[in-house]
Design an enzyme around this catalytic site. Structure first.
Site, PDB file in Angstrom:
ATOM      1  N   LYS A 128       0.811  -1.205   0.000  1.00 30.97           N
ATOM      2  CA  LYS A 128       0.000   0.000   0.000  1.00 30.97           C
ATOM      3  C   LYS A 128       0.860   1.279   0.000  1.00 30.97           C
ATOM      4  O   LYS A 128       0.628   2.167  -0.823  1.00 30.97           O
ATOM      5  CB  LYS A 128      -0.849  -0.031   1.275  1.00 30.97           C
ATOM      6  CG  LYS A 128      -2.123   0.684   1.219  1.00 30.97           C
ATOM      7  CD  LYS A 128      -3.080   0.202   2.302  1.00 30.97           C
ATOM      8  CE  LYS A 128      -2.458  -0.230   3.593  1.00 30.97           C
ATOM      9  NZ  LYS A 128      -2.079   0.868   4.492  1.00 30.97           N
TER      10      LYS A 128
ATOM     11  N   ARG B  13      -9.505   3.586   9.186  1.00 33.34           N
ATOM     12  CA  ARG B  13      -9.291   2.243   9.722  1.00 33.34           C
ATOM     13  C   ARG B  13     -10.487   1.799  10.560  1.00 33.34           C
ATOM     14  O   ARG B  13     -10.470   0.680  11.071  1.00 33.34           O
ATOM     15  CB  ARG B  13      -8.042   2.211  10.598  1.00 33.34           C
ATOM     16  CG  ARG B  13      -6.778   1.750   9.860  1.00 33.34           C
ATOM     17  CD  ARG B  13      -5.625   2.091  10.766  1.00 33.34           C
ATOM     18  NE  ARG B  13      -4.459   1.281  10.638  1.00 33.34           N
ATOM     19  CZ  ARG B  13      -3.312   1.717  10.111  1.00 33.34           C
ATOM     20  NH1 ARG B  13      -3.230   2.903   9.571  1.00 33.34           N
ATOM     21  NH2 ARG B  13      -2.249   0.935  10.121  1.00 33.34           N
TER      22      ARG B  13
ATOM     23  N   ARG C 273      12.008 -11.510   6.472  1.00 36.05           N
ATOM     24  CA  ARG C 273      13.118 -10.592   6.750  1.00 36.05           C
ATOM     25  C   ARG C 273      14.017 -11.146   7.868  1.00 36.05           C
ATOM     26  O   ARG C 273      13.539 -11.545   8.918  1.00 36.05           O
ATOM     27  CB  ARG C 273      12.558  -9.235   7.147  1.00 36.05           C
ATOM     28  CG  ARG C 273      13.626  -8.188   7.315  1.00 36.05           C
ATOM     29  CD  ARG C 273      13.032  -6.827   7.401  1.00 36.05           C
ATOM     30  NE  ARG C 273      12.050  -6.724   8.468  1.00 36.05           N
ATOM     31  CZ  ARG C 273      11.561  -5.569   8.899  1.00 36.05           C
ATOM     32  NH1 ARG C 273      11.932  -4.449   8.340  1.00 36.05           N
ATOM     33  NH2 ARG C 273      10.680  -5.544   9.871  1.00 36.05           N
TER      34      ARG C 273
ATOM     35  N   ARG D  62      13.566 -10.457  13.760  1.00 37.89           N
ATOM     36  CA  ARG D  62      13.006  -9.516  14.740  1.00 37.89           C
ATOM     37  C   ARG D  62      11.671 -10.044  15.232  1.00 37.89           C
ATOM     38  O   ARG D  62      10.953 -10.716  14.503  1.00 37.89           O
ATOM     39  CB  ARG D  62      12.782  -8.153  14.072  1.00 37.89           C
ATOM     40  CG  ARG D  62      14.043  -7.367  13.883  1.00 37.89           C
ATOM     41  CD  ARG D  62      13.778  -6.114  13.094  1.00 37.89           C
ATOM     42  NE  ARG D  62      12.447  -5.582  13.322  1.00 37.89           N
ATOM     43  CZ  ARG D  62      12.012  -4.430  12.835  1.00 37.89           C
ATOM     44  NH1 ARG D  62      12.797  -3.694  12.096  1.00 37.89           N
ATOM     45  NH2 ARG D  62      10.791  -4.005  13.058  1.00 37.89           N
TER      46      ARG D  62
ATOM     47  N   ARG E 193      -1.122  -9.735  13.648  1.00 36.36           N
ATOM     48  CA  ARG E 193      -1.280  -8.431  12.996  1.00 36.36           C
ATOM     49  C   ARG E 193      -2.236  -8.529  11.808  1.00 36.36           C
ATOM     50  O   ARG E 193      -3.102  -7.681  11.605  1.00 36.36           O
ATOM     51  CB  ARG E 193       0.102  -7.969  12.526  1.00 36.36           C
ATOM     52  CG  ARG E 193       0.231  -6.491  12.392  1.00 36.36           C
ATOM     53  CD  ARG E 193       1.700  -6.134  12.311  1.00 36.36           C
ATOM     54  NE  ARG E 193       1.971  -5.308  11.155  1.00 36.36           N
ATOM     55  CZ  ARG E 193       3.009  -5.442  10.370  1.00 36.36           C
ATOM     56  NH1 ARG E 193       3.886  -6.416  10.565  1.00 36.36           N
ATOM     57  NH2 ARG E 193       3.197  -4.625   9.360  1.00 36.36           N
TER      58      ARG E 193
HETATM   59  P1  AMP Z   1       0.881   2.512   9.699  1.00 34.39           P
HETATM   60  O1  AMP Z   1       2.215   3.034   9.328  1.00 34.39           O
HETATM   61  O2  AMP Z   1      -0.206   2.947   8.745  1.00 34.39           O
HETATM   62  O3  AMP Z   1       0.862   1.016   9.937  1.00 34.39           O
HETATM   63  O4  AMP Z   1       0.490   3.168  11.108  1.00 34.39           O
HETATM   64  C1  AMP Z   1       1.314   3.033  12.247  1.00 34.39           C
HETATM   65  C2  AMP Z   1       0.483   3.195  13.517  1.00 34.39           C
HETATM   66  O5  AMP Z   1      -0.128   4.488  13.549  1.00 34.39           O
HETATM   67  C3  AMP Z   1      -0.674   2.228  13.624  1.00 34.39           C
HETATM   68  O6  AMP Z   1      -0.280   0.975  14.163  1.00 34.39           O
HETATM   69  C4  AMP Z   1      -1.623   2.973  14.571  1.00 34.39           C
HETATM   70  O7  AMP Z   1      -1.165   2.892  15.913  1.00 34.39           O
HETATM   71  C5  AMP Z   1      -1.437   4.413  14.106  1.00 34.39           C
HETATM   72  N1  AMP Z   1      -2.414   4.751  13.050  1.00 34.39           N
HETATM   73  C6  AMP Z   1      -2.158   5.075  11.744  1.00 34.39           C
HETATM   74  N2  AMP Z   1      -3.284   5.349  11.081  1.00 34.39           N
HETATM   75  C7  AMP Z   1      -4.309   5.196  11.971  1.00 34.39           C
HETATM   76  C8  AMP Z   1      -5.729   5.302  11.879  1.00 34.39           C
HETATM   77  N3  AMP Z   1      -6.330   5.634  10.737  1.00 34.39           N
HETATM   78  N4  AMP Z   1      -6.447   5.065  13.011  1.00 34.39           N
HETATM   79  C9  AMP Z   1      -5.861   4.756  14.177  1.00 34.39           C
HETATM   80  N5  AMP Z   1      -4.531   4.610  14.320  1.00 34.39           N
HETATM   81  C10 AMP Z   1      -3.751   4.825  13.242  1.00 34.39           C
END
Ligand code: AMP
Length: 220
Positions: free
Chosen positions: A13, A88, A125, A158, A169
Site C-alpha cells: 500500500k 481504519r 526478513r 526480529r 497483525r
Molecule cells: P501505519 O504506518 O499505517 O501502519 O500506522 C502506524 C500506527 O499508527 C498504527 O499501528 C496505529 O497505531 C497508528 N495509526 C495510523 N493510522 C491510523 C488510523 N487511521 N487510526 C488509528 N490509528 C492509526
C-alpha cells in the site's frame, strides 16, 4: 481526485500510494507517517499517539479523525489526495464522508494479496545480529542460509517479523479492512486490485482502474 487505498500489511500500500500520488499529482497522506513525525517531534499529538502505537493499537478515533480532517482541509490538499492508512474504522469513514460533503471520495482501491503471500513477504526478513545487515528470503537472500554475507554472523528474526506476531497483525487488520471494503462496496466506490506479482504490474493495474473512475469530487 480524492482516493483511498486499502490493503492488509505487506500488500504494498505505502509503495503504491507514493507512485500513484506522484503520477496523478495528488497529495499522499499517510496517517502512520503523520503520527510517527509527531512522536519524533515530541508534539502534544505525538504524546497522545505514542503509547497506542508502541502497543500496536489504533490511536483513538477522536485524535485520528481531528488530525486527518485538519490535514485534508489545508490548501495543498486542494489538488486532490490519496489516503494511505485512513480510514481504519467505520467511524473514521463516516466522519470523512461528513467532512467531504459536496466533494466526496471518488474511489477506494483495495489491493488484494493472498494471505500466504503476505505471510511470506512479512516473515521473510532476517537481520544480522552483529552488523545489522538486512536480508529477505524472497528478494535478497543471503548466500548461505542463516548467515551474514558480510561478517558471517548468525542472522536473527526480529520479534515483529515472527510468524505468530505477523499472523496476529494480519488477523486484527483483516477485521477492519473487510468492514471498510463492505462500507465502500455498498457506496459503489470499491475497486478490487490484484496485488500479486511485480510492484510495477500492480501499479499498472491501479492506473488502469483509475482511468475508469468517474470524478465526483470535482478534483480531476
Ligand atoms: P501505519 O504506518 O499505517 O501502519 O500506522 C502506524 C500506527 O499508527 C498504527 O499501528 C496505529 O497505531 C497508528 N495509526 C495510523 N493510522 C491510523 C488510523 N487511521 N487510526 C488509528 N490509528 C492509526
Amino acid at each position: 481526485m480524492q482516493l483511498i487505498l486499502l490493503g492488509l500489511p505487506g500488500a504494498g500500500k505505502g509503495t503504491q500510494a507514493q507512485v500513484i500520488a506522484q503520477q496523478h499529482r495528488l497529495l499522499h497522506i499517510s496517517t502512520g507517517d503523520m503520527f510517527r513525525e509527531a512522536v519524533a517531534a515530541g508534539t502534544e499529538l505525538g504524546k497522545q499517539a505514542d503509547s497506542f502505537m508502541s502497543r500496536g493499537d489504533l490511536v483513538p478515533d477522536e485524535v485520528t479523525i481531528g488530525m486527518l480532517l485538519e490535514r485534508v482541509a489545508r490548501p495543498d490538499a486542494e489538488v486532490g489526495f490519496m489516503l494511505d492508512g485512513f480510514p481504519r474504522t467505520i467511524a473514521q469513514a463516516e466522519a470523512l464522508d461528513v467532512a467531504l460533503q459536496g466533494q466526496p471520495i471518488d474511489a477506494v482501491l483495495f489491493i488484494e494479496v493472498p494471505e500466504s503471500d503476505l505471510m511470506a513477504r512479512l516473515t521473510g526478513r532476517w537481520t544480522c545480529s552483529e552488523c545489522g545487515a538486512i536480508y529477505h528470503e524472497l528478494n535478497s537472500p543471503p548466500r548461505a542460509a542463516g548467515q551474514c554475507d558480510d561478517c558471517d554472523s548468525k542472522l536473527t528474526q526480529r520479534d515483529d517479523d515472527r510468524p505468530e506476531t505477523v499472523q496476529a497483525r494480519l488477523d486484527v487488520n483483516r477485521e477492519w479492512t473487510e468492514a471498510l471494503a463492505v462500507y465502500y462496496g455498498d457506496a459503489g466506490k470499491l475497486t478490487r486490485i490484484d496485488g500479486t506479482g511485480e510492484s510495477s504490474a500492480v501499479t499498472d493495474r491501479l492506473l488502469v482502474a483509475l482511468a475508469d473512475v468517474p470524478v465526483a469530487s470535482g478534483k480531476a
